[in-house]
Every structure is written in C-alpha cells, then in structure tokens.
Write an enzyme that holds these catalytic residues in place. Structure first.
Site, mmCIF file in Angstrom:
data_model
loop_
_atom_site.group_PDB
_atom_site.id
_atom_site.type_symbol
_atom_site.label_atom_id
_atom_site.label_comp_id
_atom_site.label_asym_id
_atom_site.label_seq_id
_atom_site.Cartn_x
_atom_site.Cartn_y
_atom_site.Cartn_z
ATOM 1 N N ASP A 151 0.820 -1.212 0.000
ATOM 2 C CA ASP A 151 0.000 0.000 0.000
ATOM 3 C C ASP A 151 0.852 1.259 0.000
ATOM 4 O O ASP A 151 0.641 2.178 -0.779
ATOM 5 C CB ASP A 151 -0.918 -0.004 1.225
ATOM 6 C CG ASP A 151 -2.354 -0.295 0.854
ATOM 7 O OD1 ASP A 151 -2.572 -0.806 -0.255
ATOM 8 O OD2 ASP A 151 -3.249 -0.029 1.665
ATOM 9 N N ASP A 166 -8.735 -3.601 1.430
ATOM 10 C CA ASP A 166 -8.759 -3.002 2.763
ATOM 11 C C ASP A 166 -9.769 -3.693 3.667
ATOM 12 O O ASP A 166 -9.774 -3.458 4.880
ATOM 13 C CB ASP A 166 -9.123 -1.511 2.668
ATOM 14 C CG ASP A 166 -8.073 -0.725 1.903
ATOM 15 O OD1 ASP A 166 -6.906 -1.132 1.943
ATOM 16 O OD2 ASP A 166 -8.430 0.278 1.267
#
Length: 544
Positions: free
Chosen positions: A389, A442
C-alpha cells in the site's frame, strides 16, 4: 457446495486494486514548484459558476495559481462580476479596452503567468481567468525573477470552458462569474456509511466463517470417534476451500504488484470493460453463494439445497443453486449495462460485498489436519500488503511521477468513473461531490485475521469478553476511522488504508497474545491442541 475457482481470478484483481481510501483531491500539492514569499499558495480547485444575461448557466472548475490572494470559501460571499475579453487576447501588454473591476478572460502563451496577472491588475481587472491551450488544467507557478506582488486572484480554466465563455462574449452576450473555493466538510455522512459497510461486511463474514469452521470441527470429532480411516480420507478430499501458506502469501502480493503495473500501463476504456466482466463473474459467484447459504437456513428451501443434479463442467449442483443463478446473472448484467447512472453504486456495492464475504469464507490456510487460518500466514500477508500500500500510493510517485494506486483506482485515461473493484458511496454534503471509496483489499486482508480470531475463540470456547474477536473488530474499526481522519486532513488525497489498519490489528493481537500467554500458540499452530477423543492413554505399570 464447491466454490467456483473463477473467484480466484477476481481475488488477484481485488488485491491489486485495493488498499485505498479516496474522495477526490481539492488541494493539489507540488514539490517540483517550490514556494517562496508571495508565491506560496496551494494549487486549489476553484468553482466558477456563470450567468448568461442574468440567467444561471454552467458551472466550471478551474485551478488557482501559486500567486495572488486566496479566494472565498463560501459561495454567498463571492461577488457576481462581469466577464470581459482581453484585447490583445494574451494580455501580455496593456489592454486596449478600459476595465472597471471586471474579471478578464485571457489566452495562455507569449508571456509568463505572473506578467499577465500584473498587466490585468494595472488595467483595473478584479481577477484574471487564463484559458489553457489543452483540455487539462495546468498549475501556474512563479518565475524566479517575477514580480509576485499581485493583488488579484488568478486561476486557469480548461480549454473547452474558456472557449465557450469566449464565444458568448464575442456575440455581445453579458456573462458574469463568481469565484470561490469551497472546503470539504470535516465529516461526510458517506464516510460513516462506508465505515459501517466495511465493518459490517467483516462481521458477517467472520460469523459465517466461524460457524462453518465449528461445523467442520464437530464433523471431525465424529469421524475421529468412529476411527474410520476410509471416512477420514474421503473428508480430506474436499475442495471447497482455497488453501494458502506463507510463501504463497508473499508471492500473492508480488503478483498483485505486477498486475497493478499492468493496469496502470494498459488503462483504457476497453481494459476497464474487461475488469467489469471479471468483476461481474466474481460478483455472480459471491451473490449466488450468499443467497444459497441464506435461503438454506429456511426449512422450506432446505430440501432444494440438499438435492443435487449433475451439470456438465460444473459437476453436482443443488436445485436451489440452479434457481438462484439466473437472478444473480441478471442482476450483474443489468448493473454492467447501467453502471454509469447515478445510483449504479448500489448494485456495485451489493456485488462487491457478496464477493468479499464469499472470499473471506473460502480462503483458509492448512494447519496440520485442521483447515484454520494461521496467525502466522495472516501476519505475513498483512505486513506485505502494508508495504504494498505504502509503495504504490506514495513511493511510486518517484518512478512514475504520479501515484499508481490513485490513478488506477480513479480509472484515469479510461473514460470511466473509477474501476469496479471498490465499494463506494456518493458524498452527500460535499460541495465537490464525488464518491468516498474503499478498496476490496482493505476489507479482505484484515478480514482474514479478524475472521481467524472468531474461529479461534469458538474452538477454544472463549467468551466474547475474554476472546480476541471483539478486540480485533475494534482495532479494525479504529484503524479505518483513523484512515478517514487522515483522508479529510489531506483534503481528500488518497490514503493507503492498510497503513493505519495493519498496526492497529497486529499490535492488538501481539499485545493481547503476549499478555495472555497465547502468542506462541497463535503464531505456530493457530488453534488449541485437540486430542483424539477415541484414543485412551493408559499409565504404564512401574516395574519392581
């Protein structure tokens, strides 16, 4: 029912397009154009509503310059001012027409932006709108030797907007504008609902996964009591779950990175269409699995869920699955056809949530003879995703001059309003509109560890108060909440959600595990020791 392996194709796309909280930037930072006194404004988006002969017309969006005063943030404080054309059009010399506080519309080129602004200010203009020579907006900076003591606001309009306004004025039409740059609200209700959706999805998936794991454990106990090797071998052949280990978790994230670069390089209209098809395939599988499981809980549908028919290529399929499948396919096709309408996000979220819940239920990690998610694998997967990320949101700017993750998530250069591998809700009270979104990864990647915690609690017969699940859910909720706080502090600039979620979840597990003395079991086994109930150990008689 065996889970279709086609879901795995979509899972890779899910991870490679995940890891992002996004709302749309209204403040654009630029480290290449350094700030200095008199030239220190942020590049902010500016709204330009227009009135044609006193009647409200289109509203355009421009970008403010690095120099000049800042604009009003509220529309009611912005003055309606008449718009005038520069003569000459480039405004590189004193205009021939007399200005008395009008906003002047000029063309880009032939001299610097600061020079145009100084000339317009000296001529009596109250603001300057510069028409770009391209459809995109351009960030107006200051030259090293420029006079930046400028008292009028300056902003740039895209070429199509400027050309349309210029055409009106050339036809002797009175055009007036108002300039203001509204700020995004501290909290939008869309973020609250998106938070509830993400937490609720993990909650439902965790209970489904734990219930399934408990049923498998009960069945295993019965088989062990029977001590039937033949039955055990048959039971071990089930292929309804997807097994991953530590090495495959690392390779999975590496493959996701490669896929993300491919998305970035090949992003176009036709490529997004391919993603839509793959998303629909996964969405149909997920929606079908969820509906069949839900309907099977009702007695009137159990008979159809337990009766099967052999279908070529798919094998044995229950009658309930055959009945539900056409509805799921129709739902996905209708969404794909009408996905550009204003409320299509509802269908996308339904398909996405069903897919996420199904993936969280079927992804397991082999641990001895029990198919239970190991904390070790979940930790490695989360740590890799954490670095993934950060790299693709922030570090990728050094090589690609833009955030690869943000570009892919928004669907830039594709003509589409973002890729489908996101949950999204329209921002209701945001003057800039747009959507609040969260990537599937997520939810899926932290959800694996959260679901593990509930399965562990159930198998160890821990109550919610002394177990790990409540703490894991709280950690995820707090991590996601911090993500949205950071998102608003950054004026909507995309944030890697796992940057905030992973430390909360792993920190909670490690702290509690060490405090309770369960850390070794959580890391090495992932489950308590379960002695075989049919084996009775007799104490040895001591010899005299």
């Amino acid at each position: 029912m065996e889970i279709n392996r086609g879901v795995l194709i979509v899972v890779l796309i899910v991870v490679s397009s995940a890891g992002l909280g996004l709302a749309g930037d209204i403040v654009h930072q630029d480290d290449v154009a350094p700030k200095r006194p008199g030239c220190a404004n942020n590049f902010v988006l500016v709204k330009v509503p227009t009135w044609i002969n006193g009647l409200e017309d289109n509203e355009y969006v421009g970008v403010g310059a690095r120099f000049g005063p800042t604009l009003e943030s509220k529309e009611k404080h912005a003055n309606h001012t008449r718009l005038a054309l520069a003569d000459p059009p480039d405004c590189c010399s004193k205009p021939r027409n007399q200005l008395t506080g009008e906003v002047i519309l000029v063309h880009r080129g032939n001299c610097s932006f600061t020079m145009k602004a100084n000339v317009a200010e000296e001529a009596g203009a109250s603001a300057i709108l510069i028409i770009n020579n391209q459809t995109e907006l351009f960030k107006m900076v200051c030259e090293s030797d420029a006079d930046v003591d400028i008292k009028i606001p300056a902003l740039m309009l895209p070429q199509d907007a400027g050309s349309r306004l210029e055409k009106y004025i050339s036809n002797n039409t009175m055009v007036s504008v108002a300039l203001y740059s509204p700020k995004r609200p501290a909290v939008d209700i869309a973020e609250v609902f998106l938070w509830l959706m993400a937490v609720g999805t993990i909650l439902c998936a965790s209970y489904w996964s734990a219930w399934t794991a408990r049923e498998v454990a009960i069945e295993q106990d019965k088989l062990l009591k029977d001590a039937s090797e033949e039955i055990l071998e048959v039971g071990a052949g089930s292929s309804g779950f997807v097994d991953i280990n530590t090495m495959s978790a690392v390779l999975f994230v590496v493959a996701a990175s490669c896929f993300l670069v491919m998305l970035y390089k090949l992003m176009s209209f036709w490529f997004v269409e391919v993603l839509v098809v793959l998303f629909c395939i996964g969405g149909v599988e997920g929606l079908q699995t969820c509906l069949v499981t839900l309907l099977s809980c009702f007695r009137c549908f159990q008979r159809f869920a337990e009766s099967f028919i052999k279908v070529p290529f798919f094998g044995a399929v229950s009658h309930l699955t055959l009945a539900v499948c056409p509805f799921c396919i129709t739902f996905a096709v209708v969404w794909a056809v009408y996905r550009r309408i204003s409320f299509a996000w509802i269908g996308q979220d339904i398909l996405g949530i069903a897919l996420i819940i199904t993936v969280l239920q079927i992804v397991r990690v082999p641990n001895l003879k029990w198919r239970i998610l190991l904390n070790q694998v979940g930790t490695v997967l989360l740590c890799c995703a954490f670095l993934y990320d950060i790299f693709w949101v922030f570090v990728s700017k050094w090589w690609f001059h833009e955030s690869v993750m943000i570009v892919v998530a928004r669907g830039d250069k594709s003509g589409e309003d973002g890729i489908p591998m996101l949950l999204k809700i329209p921002r209701i009270y945001d003057p800039w509109g747009g959507y609040s979104v969260i990537g599937f990864g997520d939810i899926i990647l932290p959800g694996l560890l959260v679901a593990f915690s509930l399965r562990y609690d159930w198998l160890t017969k821990k109550t919610l108060r002394v177990g790990y699940f409540i703490w894991a859910m709280t950690a995820y909720g707090l991590g996601l909440l911090v993500t949205y706080v950071a998102l608003n502090l950054m004026d909507g600039h995309g944030q890697p959600a796992l940057l905030y979620i992973v430390p909360f979840i792993l920190g909670t597990f490690i702290t509690l595990g060490k405090k309770r003395g369960d850390l070794k079991t959580l890391w090495t086994r992932g489950e308590p020791e379960r002695p075989c109930p049919h084996v009775q150990l007799q104490p040895l008689e001591q010899r005299e």
